[in-house]
Design a protein around this motif. Structure first.
Motif, PDB file in Angstrom:
ATOM      1  N   VAL A 158       0.816  -1.217   0.000  1.00 48.46           N
ATOM      2  CA  VAL A 158       0.000   0.000   0.000  1.00 48.46           C
ATOM      3  C   VAL A 158       0.852   1.271   0.000  1.00 48.46           C
ATOM      4  CG1 VAL A 158      -1.935  -1.135   1.168  1.00 48.46           C
ATOM      5  CG2 VAL A 158      -0.173   0.007   2.537  1.00 48.46           C
ATOM      6  N   SER A 159       2.182   1.131  -0.122  1.00 45.42           N
ATOM      7  CA  SER A 159       3.079   2.292  -0.043  1.00 45.42           C
ATOM      8  C   SER A 159       3.696   2.616  -1.390  1.00 45.42           C
ATOM      9  CB  SER A 159       4.198   2.025   0.964  1.00 45.42           C
ATOM     10  OG  SER A 159       3.680   1.670   2.215  1.00 45.42           O
ATOM     11  N   ASP A 160       4.058   3.879  -1.560  1.00 47.48           N
ATOM     12  CA  ASP A 160       4.763   4.323  -2.760  1.00 47.48           C
ATOM     13  C   ASP A 160       6.270   4.440  -2.517  1.00 47.48           C
ATOM     14  OD1 ASP A 160       2.339   5.078  -4.467  1.00 47.48           O
ATOM     15  OD2 ASP A 160       1.982   6.232  -2.633  1.00 47.48           O
ATOM     16  N   ILE A 161       6.636   4.930  -1.333  1.00 45.88           N
ATOM     17  CA  ILE A 161       8.040   5.140  -0.978  1.00 45.88           C
ATOM     18  C   ILE A 161       8.346   4.425   0.335  1.00 45.88           C
ATOM     19  CG2 ILE A 161       9.815   6.853  -0.355  1.00 45.88           C
ATOM     20  CD1 ILE A 161       8.336   8.918  -1.972  1.00 45.88           C
ATOM     21  N   PHE A 162       9.486   3.777   0.389  1.00 48.16           N
ATOM     22  CA  PHE A 162       9.987   3.183   1.623  1.00 48.16           C
ATOM     23  C   PHE A 162      11.286   3.891   1.992  1.00 48.16           C
ATOM     24  CE2 PHE A 162      12.411  -0.773   3.324  1.00 48.16           C
ATOM     25  CZ  PHE A 162      12.291  -0.319   4.627  1.00 48.16           C
ATOM     26  N   ILE A 163      11.321   4.506   3.184  1.00 46.22           N
ATOM     27  CA  ILE A 163      12.543   5.133   3.686  1.00 46.22           C
ATOM     28  C   ILE A 163      13.039   4.289   4.857  1.00 46.22           C
ATOM     29  CG2 ILE A 163      13.636   7.233   4.532  1.00 46.22           C
ATOM     30  CD1 ILE A 163      11.353   8.837   3.339  1.00 46.22           C
ATOM     31  N   ALA A 164      14.153   3.606   4.654  1.00 46.04           N
ATOM     32  CA  ALA A 164      14.667   2.650   5.632  1.00 46.04           C
ATOM     33  C   ALA A 164      15.656   3.320   6.567  1.00 46.04           C
ATOM     34  CB  ALA A 164      15.334   1.477   4.908  1.00 46.04           C
ATOM     35  N   GLY A 165      15.255   3.489   7.822  1.00 43.63           N
ATOM     36  CA  GLY A 165      16.134   4.105   8.812  1.00 43.63           C
ATOM     37  C   GLY A 165      16.356   3.230  10.020  1.00 43.63           C
ATOM     38  N   HIS A 166      16.055   1.931   9.891  1.00 38.25           N
ATOM     39  CA  HIS A 166      16.166   0.990  10.997  1.00 38.25           C
ATOM     40  C   HIS A 166      17.609   0.521  11.201  1.00 38.25           C
ATOM     41  CE1 HIS A 166      15.640  -1.281   7.250  1.00 38.25           C
ATOM     42  NE2 HIS A 166      16.544  -2.080   7.784  1.00 38.25           N
ATOM     43  N   TYR A 167      17.850  -0.067  12.364  1.00 36.27           N
ATOM     44  CA  TYR A 167      19.105  -0.771  12.608  1.00 36.27           C
ATOM     45  C   TYR A 167      18.824  -2.260  12.406  1.00 36.27           C
ATOM     46  CZ  TYR A 167      23.032  -2.933  15.018  1.00 36.27           C
ATOM     47  OH  TYR A 167      24.121  -3.704  15.322  1.00 36.27           O
ATOM     48  N   TYR A 168      19.621  -2.899  11.554  1.00 42.14           N
ATOM     49  CA  TYR A 168      19.396  -4.314  11.277  1.00 42.14           C
ATOM     50  C   TYR A 168      20.399  -5.174  12.041  1.00 42.14           C
ATOM     51  CZ  TYR A 168      19.071  -8.784   8.897  1.00 42.14           C
ATOM     52  OH  TYR A 168      18.925 -10.118   8.627  1.00 42.14           O
ATOM     53  N   ASN A 169      19.886  -6.117  12.803  1.00 40.64           N
ATOM     54  CA  ASN A 169      20.723  -7.042  13.559  1.00 40.64           C
ATOM     55  C   ASN A 169      20.856  -8.352  12.805  1.00 40.64           C
ATOM     56  OD1 ASN A 169      22.333  -7.182  15.796  1.00 40.64           O
ATOM     57  ND2 ASN A 169      20.648  -6.996  17.264  1.00 40.64           N
ATOM     58  N   SER A 170      22.047  -8.855  12.700  1.00 33.78           N
ATOM     59  CA  SER A 170      22.277 -10.123  12.003  1.00 33.78           C
ATOM     60  C   SER A 170      21.395 -11.223  12.594  1.00 33.78           C
ATOM     61  CB  SER A 170      23.754 -10.513  12.124  1.00 33.78           C
ATOM     62  OG  SER A 170      23.992 -11.730  11.479  1.00 33.78           O
ATOM     63  N   GLY A 171      20.740 -11.974  11.730  1.00 35.14           N
ATOM     64  CA  GLY A 171      19.865 -13.050  12.178  1.00 35.14           C
ATOM     65  C   GLY A 171      18.400 -12.676  12.173  1.00 35.14           C
ATOM     66  N   ALA A 172      18.107 -11.378  12.123  1.00 32.74           N
ATOM     67  CA  ALA A 172      16.708 -10.940  12.056  1.00 32.74           C
ATOM     68  C   ALA A 172      16.154 -11.197  10.659  1.00 32.74           C
ATOM     69  CB  ALA A 172      16.613  -9.461  12.402  1.00 32.74           C
ATOM     70  N   PRO A 173      14.837 -11.304  10.523  1.00 33.60           N
ATOM     71  CA  PRO A 173      14.251 -11.532   9.193  1.00 33.60           C
ATOM     72  C   PRO A 173      14.519 -10.344   8.263  1.00 33.60           C
ATOM     73  CG  PRO A 173      12.630 -11.908  10.933  1.00 33.60           C
ATOM     74  CD  PRO A 173      13.802 -11.250  11.577  1.00 33.60           C
ATOM     75  N   TYR A 174      14.655 -10.641   6.968  1.00 32.23           N
ATOM     76  CA  TYR A 174      14.737  -9.578   5.965  1.00 32.23           C
ATOM     77  C   TYR A 174      13.379  -8.891   5.887  1.00 32.23           C
ATOM     78  CZ  TYR A 174      19.264 -11.150   4.115  1.00 32.23           C
ATOM     79  OH  TYR A 174      20.594 -11.458   3.949  1.00 32.23           O
ATOM     80  N   LEU A 175      13.391  -7.588   5.627  1.00 28.87           N
ATOM     81  CA  LEU A 175      12.116  -6.880   5.518  1.00 28.87           C
ATOM     82  C   LEU A 175      11.345  -7.351   4.292  1.00 28.87           C
ATOM     83  CD1 LEU A 175      13.997  -4.853   7.284  1.00 28.87           C
ATOM     84  CD2 LEU A 175      12.152  -3.251   6.823  1.00 28.87           C
ATOM     85  N   PHE A 176      12.001  -7.256   3.114  1.00 29.16           N
ATOM     86  CA  PHE A 176      11.399  -7.896   1.945  1.00 29.16           C
ATOM     87  C   PHE A 176      12.507  -8.536   1.119  1.00 29.16           C
ATOM     88  CE2 PHE A 176      12.087  -3.571   0.200  1.00 29.16           C
ATOM     89  CZ  PHE A 176      12.624  -3.840  -1.066  1.00 29.16           C
ATOM     90  N   THR A 177      12.179  -9.679   0.555  1.00 30.09           N
ATOM     91  CA  THR A 177      13.138 -10.480  -0.197  1.00 30.09           C
ATOM     92  C   THR A 177      12.995 -10.217  -1.692  1.00 30.09           C
ATOM     93  OG1 THR A 177      11.616 -12.337  -0.474  1.00 30.09           O
ATOM     94  CG2 THR A 177      12.955 -12.297   1.548  1.00 30.09           C
TER      95      THR A 177
END
Length: 401
Positions: free
Chosen positions: A259-278
């Motif tokens: 439902v989105s047009d733009i994704f602005i990724a500002g998160h911190y990603y920890n190794s082992g966590a799920p990918y947001l989108f594959t």
């Protein structure tokens, strides 16, 4: 105490500085026992003359100084033995490309205090450039959308004189019913929200954002980690459980990507966590995103379209979900990706001033104290020719095992 301001010598040149001329002047008034010397630089965002005008000493050699302040890694051949350095060393996560830098610092008996490791007792970082990474990243995301849709044009961030000039550019936006999803809750995310609010984009909650109704004005939603992750077994999710057992979780980000047009990724990603989108998610007919502004910029990681970093002067590339390869970002069905990995450099004066304020307020009182600061000790990677106890986990990395 003699403090030296390093010239940034990593290639490509970085225009930022840890302290502006005015901040140097303030520090000398605050701490009469310190002297500040600035190494001459043709690249710094503040000229040598601007420092001279406020009575600062411009020198070509800092070897007589006690403490040396920089921003990025110091080229290993330029390291001065037996000194205390503060900069972002990019070694504490065992970055392979900087192993030899750490080896050289140990060899030259350097006391290395890493900005990234200076944290309070709640493990919160005391300084960084995250805010300006978020501001510039969000701006670049909106600029990318205008170019992708050919509906408006904004000046590149690096061509703006300062933040005020950049914010003036927001007057040229034409957004209508745009929907933006933002991830993260730290410094970067706060910078993103600051820019979006300056652009007049309204924040809505998760429920309203996912509602099928259409807005006739632009909106954004800010997501925390539990907004786009849930336990695989359906049991109750919690932050502590997610951080301890990320492998037990799966991503639910696709409900936002639909439902989105733009994704602005500002998160911190920890190794082992799920990918947001594959990459498979991006192939779905339900996948609606047209622009990804990846401020976090983890290559081939949690955001499938981020296949390489981009540059300040060439910030946008296309990701073709079908071929999984880079493509022309203006093509139909191709994601426009902004993945500049040194965003604060686009507004060097503003980001330097912001960083310097944190340095003065949060770090200098600890640095000049006659009593040894625990926070400084915990941020010291090596000293007296060996790793400190706080960074003993780097032993194998240091040896090259």
């Amino acid at each position: 105490m003699k403090i030296g301001i390093l010239r940034e010598e990593k290639v490509p040149a970085d225009e930022r500085t840890p302290l502006t001329p005015l901040q140097c002047q303030r520090l000398i008034k605050l701490y009469p026992d310190i002297e500040i010397f600035v190494k001459s630089s043709p690249f710094r965002c503040f000229s040598d003359q601007e420092y001279r005008d406020l009575g600062l000493n411009i020198v070509s050699d800092l070897s007589f100084c006690d403490i040396l302040l920089g921003i990025k890694e110091v080229p290993k051949d330029n390291l001065i033995p037996d000194k205390t350095y503060l900069y972002f060393s990019h070694t504490i996560k065992k970055q392979e490309y900087n192993r030899s830098l750490l080896q050289e610092m140990v060899k030259r008996n350097i006391r290395m205090i890493d900005y990234e490791a200076i944290k309070d007792d709640n493990d919160k970082r005391l300084l960084g450039f995250g805010r300006y990474a978020g501001i510039v990243g969000a701006y670049n995301g909106l600029r990318t959308y205008g170019l992708k849709k050919n509906c408006y044009s904004l000046l590149p961030a690096y061509k703006c004189e300062d933040k005020e000039d950049l914010y003036y550019q927001l007057n040229y936006l034409k957004l209508d019913s745009l929907k933006i999803v933002v991830t993260g809750s730290g410094r970067v995310a706060r910078g993103i929200l600051e820019l979006l609010e300056a652009a007049g984009i309204k924040q809505v909650n998760v429920k309203d954002f996912l509602d099928s109704r259409q807005y006739d004005y632009p909106v954004f939603v800010q997501l925390g980690s539990l907004d786009y992750n849930c336990r695989k077994d359906g049991n109750l999710s919690s932050k502590s459980d997610f951080y301890e057992n990320p492998h037990d979780y799966k991503s639910t980000f696709m409900q936002y990507a639909q439902v989105s047009d733009i994704f602005i990724a500002g998160h911190y990603y920890n190794s082992g966590a799920p990918y947001l989108f594959t990459r498979e998610d991006a192939k779905s007919e339900l996948f609606n995103l047209t622009v990804v502004a990846d401020v976090s910029c983890d290559i081939n990681g949690p955001v499938a379209s981020t296949i390489r970093p981009s540059t300040i002067h060439d910030p946008i590339y296309g990701y073709n979900p079908i071929t999984e390869q880079e493509d022309n970002f203006n093509k139909e069905g191709v994601l426009a990706v902004m993945a500049v990995d040194n965003l604060p450099c686009e507004l060097p004066k503003d980001s330097s001033e912001d960083f310097g304020e944190e340095l003065i307020n949060n770090v200098f009182p600890l640095l000049v104290s006659k009593n040894q600061s625990t926070l400084i000790s915990r941020a010291t990677i090596c000293d007296k020719g060996k790793l400190t106890s706080y960074f003993s986990y780097l032993k194998d990395y240091l040896r090259g095992d």
